[in-house]
Design a protein around this motif. Structure first.
Motif, PDB file in Angstrom:
ATOM      1  N   UNK A 183      -1.336   7.897   8.823  1.00 17.28           N
ATOM      2  CA  UNK A 183      -0.590   6.639   8.860  1.00 17.28           C
ATOM      3  C   UNK A 183      -1.036   5.684   7.767  1.00 17.28           C
ATOM      4  N   UNK A 184      -0.054   5.125   7.049  1.00 20.87           N
ATOM      5  CA  UNK A 184      -0.302   3.941   6.240  1.00 20.87           C
ATOM      6  C   UNK A 184      -0.269   2.760   7.197  1.00 20.87           C
ATOM      7  N   UNK A 185      -1.195   1.821   7.049  1.00 19.35           N
ATOM      8  CA  UNK A 185      -1.264   0.715   7.999  1.00 19.35           C
ATOM      9  C   UNK A 185      -1.105  -0.628   7.306  1.00 19.35           C
ATOM     10  N   UNK A 186      -0.575  -1.577   8.079  1.00 19.56           N
ATOM     11  CA  UNK A 186      -0.357  -2.938   7.608  1.00 19.56           C
ATOM     12  C   UNK A 186      -0.946  -3.913   8.616  1.00 19.56           C
ATOM     13  N   UNK A 187      -1.561  -4.992   8.117  1.00 21.35           N
ATOM     14  CA  UNK A 187      -2.009  -6.070   8.989  1.00 21.35           C
ATOM     15  C   UNK A 187      -0.789  -6.865   9.433  1.00 21.35           C
ATOM     16  N   UNK A 188      -0.748  -7.185  10.706  1.00 16.61           N
ATOM     17  CA  UNK A 188       0.394  -7.904  11.277  1.00 16.61           C
ATOM     18  C   UNK A 188       0.041  -9.377  11.422  1.00 16.61           C
TER      19      UNK A 188
ATOM     20  N   UNK B 108       3.803  -8.690   7.171  1.00 19.00           N
ATOM     21  CA  UNK B 108       3.025  -7.461   7.008  1.00 19.00           C
ATOM     22  C   UNK B 108       2.326  -7.459   5.654  1.00 19.00           C
ATOM     23  N   UNK B 109       1.027  -7.182   5.670  1.00 16.39           N
ATOM     24  CA  UNK B 109       0.224  -7.096   4.460  1.00 16.39           C
ATOM     25  C   UNK B 109      -0.472  -5.740   4.469  1.00 16.39           C
ATOM     26  N   UNK B 110      -0.436  -4.998   3.350  1.00 14.24           N
ATOM     27  CA  UNK B 110      -1.125  -3.701   3.318  1.00 14.24           C
ATOM     28  C   UNK B 110      -2.573  -3.808   3.774  1.00 14.24           C
ATOM     29  N   UNK B 111      -2.986  -2.893   4.617  1.00 16.86           N
ATOM     30  CA  UNK B 111      -4.354  -2.854   5.136  1.00 16.86           C
ATOM     31  C   UNK B 111      -5.313  -2.518   4.002  1.00 16.86           C
TER      32      UNK B 111
ATOM     33  N   UNK C 121      -3.499 -10.178  10.748  1.00 16.11           N
ATOM     34  CA  UNK C 121      -4.492  -9.340  11.397  1.00 16.11           C
ATOM     35  C   UNK C 121      -5.202 -10.079  12.520  1.00 16.11           C
ATOM     36  N   UNK C 122      -6.126  -9.434  13.211  1.00 17.28           N
ATOM     37  CA  UNK C 122      -6.614  -8.066  12.936  1.00 17.28           C
ATOM     38  C   UNK C 122      -5.697  -6.948  13.431  1.00 17.28           C
ATOM     39  N   UNK C 123      -4.649  -7.315  14.175  1.00 17.54           N
ATOM     40  CA  UNK C 123      -3.745  -6.273  14.671  1.00 17.54           C
ATOM     41  C   UNK C 123      -3.071  -5.566  13.496  1.00 17.54           C
ATOM     42  N   UNK C 124      -2.797  -4.267  13.702  1.00 19.41           N
ATOM     43  CA  UNK C 124      -2.200  -3.457  12.654  1.00 19.41           C
ATOM     44  C   UNK C 124      -1.028  -2.660  13.213  1.00 19.41           C
TER      45      UNK C 124
END
Length: 347
Positions: free
Chosen positions: A251-256, A239-242, A259-262
């Protein structure tokens, strides 16, 4: 349920039509959540007791025409740009499709979404999309039938999954999944739920359990926190901070995995976002709530039914929002849970 009271804490300054729903802390509400019913066909333990609740009397509920009029005032006169229909379970509202169509016909056209448990959505997704609904948020807390029944007191997991698939097929995209983790019940499922969302192209958001249960038994120490959720996901995903700007999104989001999925986490309790809140809420019986945790409400239904003009309704709505507090105060020792549970407020 106690009678609603005003929470305006002082009238808003004189404003011109179209100036919007400002509060004294510099925020402007552009996102309207409209509860269409307090009834639900599930009994999720963090929301409603298994026996149900005393439902709002039918004469107190806004009619379809009253809902549509208030939405129109919000969009046309108060600067609302997004409208989300909620419940209870909004799919139980007989006039839902007509209400959506009326909102879709407004100018400027607002973005329209629906928060639902998806039971019945398999059948209704097409008509709702045709009426103008843009997307859905679906509550899904588990992928296990036995856990679903334990949480919701109903054996309806397959109906929910069919409804989610039906929404995607109808083009109600992106389909967002909302998940509340309960300690010792479904908290081990976070990675499985994320894999499910990634496989189907859904957007998953975990939500910290909030003190809005009807029984009033919420305890912070028993809540699965945002930090715990992220730790569980990081055990199996990168997980990387979006880098995208969050804005007023809850929502705080993270790249999975690059990415590009979050994946998103809404830390309403431990990571509050009150300073950027842009929401105003309308209950099924016509009360404005300027915060999910507000202790008071402002009655628009009474003004509507006594012959109030659109300008008068807009003015009262502005006053209600002007008195919004700077934050929900959950960490304040004096915090009191609202008298209405989530099912009677609308998410």
């Amino acid at each position: 349920m106690p009678a609603p009271t005003s929470s305006t804490a002082g009238a808003a300054p004189a404003t011109r039509p179209g100036e919007g729903l400002r509060d004294r802390h510099g925020r402007t509400a552009t996102d309207l959540r409209v509860s269409l019913t307090d009834r639900c066909n599930l009994r999720c333990t963090y929301c409603m007791p298994e026996a149900g609740l005393p439902w709002l009397p039918k004469p107190t509920l806004l009619t379809d025409e009253e809902v549509s009029r208030l939405v129109a005032i919000a969009v046309r006169d108060l600067g609302v740009r997004e409208v989300r229909f909620t419940g209870g379970e909004p799919l139980l509202r007989p006039g839902l499709t007509d209400i959506v169509a009326a909102a879709a016909g407004l100018q400027p056209r607002p973005e329209l979404s629906l928060t639902t448990n998806a039971i019945g959505l398999e059948r209704l997704a097409g008509p709702l999309a045709a009426a103008g609904l843009d997307r859905v948020n679906v509550s899904l807390d588990t992928l296990r039938a036995d856990t679903f029944k334990e949480l919701a007191k109903r054996d309806r997991l397959e109906a929910t999954l069919r409804g989610i698939a039906g929404a995607a097929e109808a083009g109600l995209a992106p389909v967002k999944i909302n998940t509340v983790l309960m300690r010792g019940v479904n908290d081990a499922e976070a990675p499985d739920l994320l894999r499910f969302a990634l496989e189907h192209g859904y957007q998953l958001r975990f939500i910290e359990q909030m003190p809005l249960d009807a029984a009033g038994v919420w305890r912070r120490e028993e809540m699965v926190t945002a930090a715990e959720i992220l730790d569980a996901l990081r055990g199996e995903f990168d997980l990387v901070p979006d880098p995208a700007h969050r804005g007023s999104a809850p929502a705080e989001t993270w790249l999975v995995d690059g990415g590009p999925a979050k994946v998103g986490v809404i830390g309403s309790v431990t990571r509050p976002f009150c300073g950027d809140c842009d929401r105003t809420r309308l209950t099924a019986d016509g009360q404005v709530r300027n915060c999910l945790f507000a202790r008071g409400e402002t009655d628009l239904r009474g003004l509507l039914r006594s012959g109030g003009t659109d300008a008068e309704v807009a003015g009262l709505w502005r006053e209600a929002m002007w008195g919004k507090l700077p934050g929900h105060g959950i960490d304040d020792p004096a915090f009191l849970q609202p008298a209405r549970p989530m099912s009677a407020i609308g998410g």
